[in-house]
Design a protein around this motif. Structure first.
Motif, PDB file in Angstrom:
ATOM      1  N   ASN A  44      46.947  40.446  46.040  1.00  0.00           N
ATOM      2  CA  ASN A  44      46.285  41.353  46.978  1.00  0.00           C
ATOM      3  C   ASN A  44      44.815  40.992  47.149  1.00  0.00           C
ATOM      4  OD1 ASN A  44      48.608  43.032  47.347  1.00  0.00           O
ATOM      5  ND2 ASN A  44      48.193  43.938  45.343  1.00  0.00           N
ATOM      6  N   SER A  45      44.142  40.733  46.020  1.00  0.00           N
ATOM      7  CA  SER A  45      42.702  40.460  46.058  1.00  0.00           C
ATOM      8  C   SER A  45      42.332  39.477  44.960  1.00  0.00           C
ATOM      9  CB  SER A  45      41.894  41.754  45.862  1.00  0.00           C
ATOM     10  OG  SER A  45      42.174  42.700  46.861  1.00  0.00           O
ATOM     11  N   ILE A  46      41.160  38.868  45.146  1.00  0.00           N
ATOM     12  CA  ILE A  46      40.567  38.000  44.131  1.00  0.00           C
ATOM     13  C   ILE A  46      39.150  38.491  43.880  1.00  0.00           C
ATOM     14  CG2 ILE A  46      39.799  35.659  43.577  1.00  0.00           C
ATOM     15  CD1 ILE A  46      42.065  34.624  45.379  1.00  0.00           C
ATOM     16  N   ALA A  47      38.806  38.683  42.606  1.00  0.00           N
ATOM     17  CA  ALA A  47      37.473  39.171  42.246  1.00  0.00           C
ATOM     18  C   ALA A  47      36.802  38.176  41.311  1.00  0.00           C
ATOM     19  CB  ALA A  47      37.568  40.542  41.583  1.00  0.00           C
ATOM     20  N   ILE A  48      35.506  37.974  41.523  1.00  0.00           N
ATOM     21  CA  ILE A  48      34.751  36.997  40.739  1.00  0.00           C
ATOM     22  C   ILE A  48      33.501  37.644  40.156  1.00  0.00           C
ATOM     23  CG2 ILE A  48      33.398  34.861  40.835  1.00  0.00           C
ATOM     24  CD1 ILE A  48      35.230  33.889  43.069  1.00  0.00           C
ATOM     25  N   SER A  49      33.285  37.406  38.874  1.00  0.00           N
ATOM     26  CA  SER A  49      32.002  37.675  38.224  1.00  0.00           C
ATOM     27  C   SER A  49      31.477  36.328  37.766  1.00  0.00           C
ATOM     28  CB  SER A  49      32.186  38.610  37.022  1.00  0.00           C
ATOM     29  OG  SER A  49      31.034  38.604  36.203  1.00  0.00           O
ATOM     30  N   PHE A  71      36.072  38.930  46.354  1.00  0.00           N
ATOM     31  CA  PHE A  71      35.045  39.932  46.092  1.00  0.00           C
ATOM     32  C   PHE A  71      34.186  39.420  44.943  1.00  0.00           C
ATOM     33  CE2 PHE A  71      33.644  43.469  43.410  1.00  0.00           C
ATOM     34  CZ  PHE A  71      32.899  44.213  44.317  1.00  0.00           C
ATOM     35  N   VAL A  72      32.879  39.307  45.171  1.00  0.00           N
ATOM     36  CA  VAL A  72      31.957  38.796  44.156  1.00  0.00           C
ATOM     37  C   VAL A  72      31.038  39.934  43.708  1.00  0.00           C
ATOM     38  CG1 VAL A  72      30.150  37.118  43.629  1.00  0.00           C
ATOM     39  CG2 VAL A  72      32.023  36.490  45.176  1.00  0.00           C
ATOM     40  N   VAL A  73      31.063  40.259  42.426  1.00  0.00           N
ATOM     41  CA  VAL A  73      30.254  41.363  41.906  1.00  0.00           C
ATOM     42  C   VAL A  73      28.772  41.020  41.971  1.00  0.00           C
ATOM     43  CG1 VAL A  73      29.628  42.650  39.823  1.00  0.00           C
ATOM     44  CG2 VAL A  73      32.022  42.287  40.386  1.00  0.00           C
ATOM     45  N   THR A  74      27.979  41.957  42.492  1.00  0.00           N
ATOM     46  CA  THR A  74      26.527  41.832  42.503  1.00  0.00           C
ATOM     47  C   THR A  74      25.922  43.172  42.113  1.00  0.00           C
ATOM     48  OG1 THR A  74      26.253  42.509  44.814  1.00  0.00           O
ATOM     49  CG2 THR A  74      26.665  40.161  44.397  1.00  0.00           C
ATOM     50  N   ILE A 226      37.396  43.302  28.101  1.00  0.00           N
ATOM     51  CA  ILE A 226      36.573  44.335  28.727  1.00  0.00           C
ATOM     52  C   ILE A 226      35.823  43.817  29.956  1.00  0.00           C
ATOM     53  CG2 ILE A 226      34.490  44.007  27.339  1.00  0.00           C
ATOM     54  CD1 ILE A 226      36.058  47.362  28.440  1.00  0.00           C
ATOM     55  N   THR A 227      35.392  42.557  29.952  1.00  0.00           N
ATOM     56  CA  THR A 227      34.673  42.025  31.115  1.00  0.00           C
ATOM     57  C   THR A 227      35.598  41.950  32.325  1.00  0.00           C
ATOM     58  OG1 THR A 227      33.381  40.665  29.567  1.00  0.00           O
ATOM     59  CG2 THR A 227      33.136  40.197  31.917  1.00  0.00           C
ATOM     60  N   LEU A 228      36.798  41.413  32.125  1.00  0.00           N
ATOM     61  CA  LEU A 228      37.760  41.337  33.222  1.00  0.00           C
ATOM     62  C   LEU A 228      38.202  42.733  33.655  1.00  0.00           C
ATOM     63  CD1 LEU A 228      40.018  38.313  32.163  1.00  0.00           C
ATOM     64  CD2 LEU A 228      38.297  38.371  33.976  1.00  0.00           C
ATOM     65  N   TYR A 229      38.341  43.638  32.694  1.00  0.00           N
ATOM     66  CA  TYR A 229      38.716  45.013  33.036  1.00  0.00           C
ATOM     67  C   TYR A 229      37.630  45.665  33.893  1.00  0.00           C
ATOM     68  CZ  TYR A 229      39.932  49.935  32.553  1.00  0.00           C
ATOM     69  OH  TYR A 229      40.243  51.251  32.821  1.00  0.00           O
ATOM     70  N   GLY A 230      36.373  45.431  33.521  1.00  0.00           N
ATOM     71  CA  GLY A 230      35.277  45.959  34.322  1.00  0.00           C
ATOM     72  C   GLY A 230      35.253  45.362  35.713  1.00  0.00           C
ATOM     73  N   LEU A 231      35.531  44.069  35.809  1.00  0.00           N
ATOM     74  CA  LEU A 231      35.583  43.393  37.105  1.00  0.00           C
ATOM     75  C   LEU A 231      36.669  44.002  37.984  1.00  0.00           C
ATOM     76  CD1 LEU A 231      34.844  41.109  39.065  1.00  0.00           C
ATOM     77  CD2 LEU A 231      36.257  39.562  37.679  1.00  0.00           C
ATOM     78  N   GLN A 232      37.857  44.178  37.414  1.00  0.00           N
ATOM     79  CA  GLN A 232      38.959  44.792  38.150  1.00  0.00           C
ATOM     80  C   GLN A 232      38.605  46.221  38.566  1.00  0.00           C
ATOM     81  OE1 GLN A 232      41.911  44.474  39.579  1.00  0.00           O
ATOM     82  NE2 GLN A 232      42.180  46.698  39.740  1.00  0.00           N
ATOM     83  N   SER A 233      37.944  46.956  37.686  1.00  0.00           N
ATOM     84  CA  SER A 233      37.596  48.354  37.968  1.00  0.00           C
ATOM     85  C   SER A 233      36.562  48.453  39.085  1.00  0.00           C
ATOM     86  CB  SER A 233      37.072  49.029  36.700  1.00  0.00           C
ATOM     87  OG  SER A 233      38.058  49.036  35.682  1.00  0.00           O
ATOM     88  N   ILE A 234      35.598  47.530  39.109  1.00  0.00           N
ATOM     89  CA  ILE A 234      34.600  47.518  40.188  1.00  0.00           C
ATOM     90  C   ILE A 234      35.267  47.154  41.515  1.00  0.00           C
ATOM     91  CG2 ILE A 234      32.533  46.354  41.061  1.00  0.00           C
ATOM     92  CD1 ILE A 234      31.656  46.046  38.113  1.00  0.00           C
ATOM     93  N   LEU A 235      36.171  46.186  41.474  1.00  0.00           N
ATOM     94  CA  LEU A 235      36.934  45.834  42.674  1.00  0.00           C
ATOM     95  C   LEU A 235      37.670  47.058  43.209  1.00  0.00           C
ATOM     96  CD1 LEU A 235      38.274  43.756  44.639  1.00  0.00           C
ATOM     97  CD2 LEU A 235      40.028  43.429  42.867  1.00  0.00           C
ATOM     98  N   SER A 236      38.339  47.766  42.322  1.00  0.00           N
ATOM     99  CA  SER A 236      39.097  48.953  42.718  1.00  0.00           C
ATOM    100  C   SER A 236      38.180  50.027  43.298  1.00  0.00           C
ATOM    101  CB  SER A 236      39.859  49.502  41.504  1.00  0.00           C
ATOM    102  OG  SER A 236      40.568  50.664  41.833  1.00  0.00           O
ATOM    103  N   ALA A 237      37.015  50.227  42.662  1.00  0.00           N
ATOM    104  CA  ALA A 237      36.069  51.246  43.134  1.00  0.00           C
ATOM    105  C   ALA A 237      35.547  50.919  44.528  1.00  0.00           C
ATOM    106  CB  ALA A 237      34.908  51.368  42.153  1.00  0.00           C
TER     107      ALA A 237
END
Length: 240
Positions: A44-49, A71-74, A226-237
């Motif tokens: 569905n999506s790809i997220a990058i930190s 989606f790239v976290v900033t 926890i880092t990947l979980y946070g990344l997934q959670s930010i993507l979801s938010a």
């Protein structure tokens, strides 16, 4: 399913989030690689930190070419209040740690991430990231010492049976590992004292977290995702 990728200075960790949990985490050396993942039609999506800007661009372009806009976290899309002097300077990995720990374990919380640097990420009772500390990573400090001292040899990073070493190898192991452990103890106690709260949750993650966890006498949780979980959670938010 979402593909989450954490690009660090020395390694890249990635895994598939199936909606409830991560599949096995894959780790590769930091660099330009092809990322293996299941049938692209299932994603569905790809997220990058990423803390490596040129690789952020590389992987963004890589996924663009196969039809995904990752989606790239900033600092400005992280959905957590960064109560620091310069929010733009906060690393995406630390943002993910803070968001993930707050969501999974509640606040206040300390996340200690053992990587090239050992970072202490502090989340207050309101769920705000309020700063922390950055120290040289255990292996970075040790390798620098060994490189600069001609008579010292590379050693295996493990806790020796005794603090008082009887040879060069166990002397190094004692100083590196017990010294690193006591540094962590000291920093946690200082942070708790400054926040006037000894009930803060402590979360360990990163390369040396398993070794340190076995010897850390302060109550804590070991969470290597926890880092990947946070990344997934930010993507979801960001998709809410």
């Amino acid at each position: 399913m979402n593909l989450c990728i954490d690009i660090g200075n020395t390694s890249i960790a990635y895994s598939i989030w199936d909606g409830k949990q991560f599949a096995s985490i894959q780790r590769i050396a930091t660099g330009e690689h092809e990322i293996e993942f299941p049938n692209i039609n299932l994603l569905n999506s790809i997220a990058i930190s990423s803390v490596v800007p040129n690789l952020t661009n590389y992987y963004s372009n890589y996924f663009n070419e196969i039809g995904f806009q990752p989606f790239v976290v900033t600092y400005d899309n992280c959905k957590i209040n960064l109560d620091v002097d310069h929010p733009k300077e906060v690393g995406p990995d630390r943002i993910c740690n803070a968001f993930g720990a707050h969501k999974k374990y509640g606040s206040p919380c300390i996340v200690i991430d053992f990587g090239s640097a050992t970072t202490y990420d502090i989340i207050n009772e309101n769920g705000d990231f309020i700063g922390g500390a950055i120290a040289p990573g255990i292996d970075v400090s040790a390798n620098y010492l060994i490189k600069k001292a001609a008579l010292l040899n590379e050693t295996i990073f493990q806790f020796p049976k005794h603090v008082i070493g009887k040879n060069t190898n166990t002397n190094l192991q004692s100083g590196i590992m017990y010294g690193g452990l006591d540094s962590v103890h000291g920093m946690i106690n200082r942070i708790m004292n400054e926040m006037d709260n000894t009930a803060i949750k402590v979360v360990l993650t990163g390369g040396f977290s398993v070794l340190i966890s076995e010897h850390l006498e302060i109550k804590h949780v070991l969470d290597e995702t926890i880092t990947l979980y946070g990344l997934q959670s930010i993507l979801s938010a960001n998709h809410e």
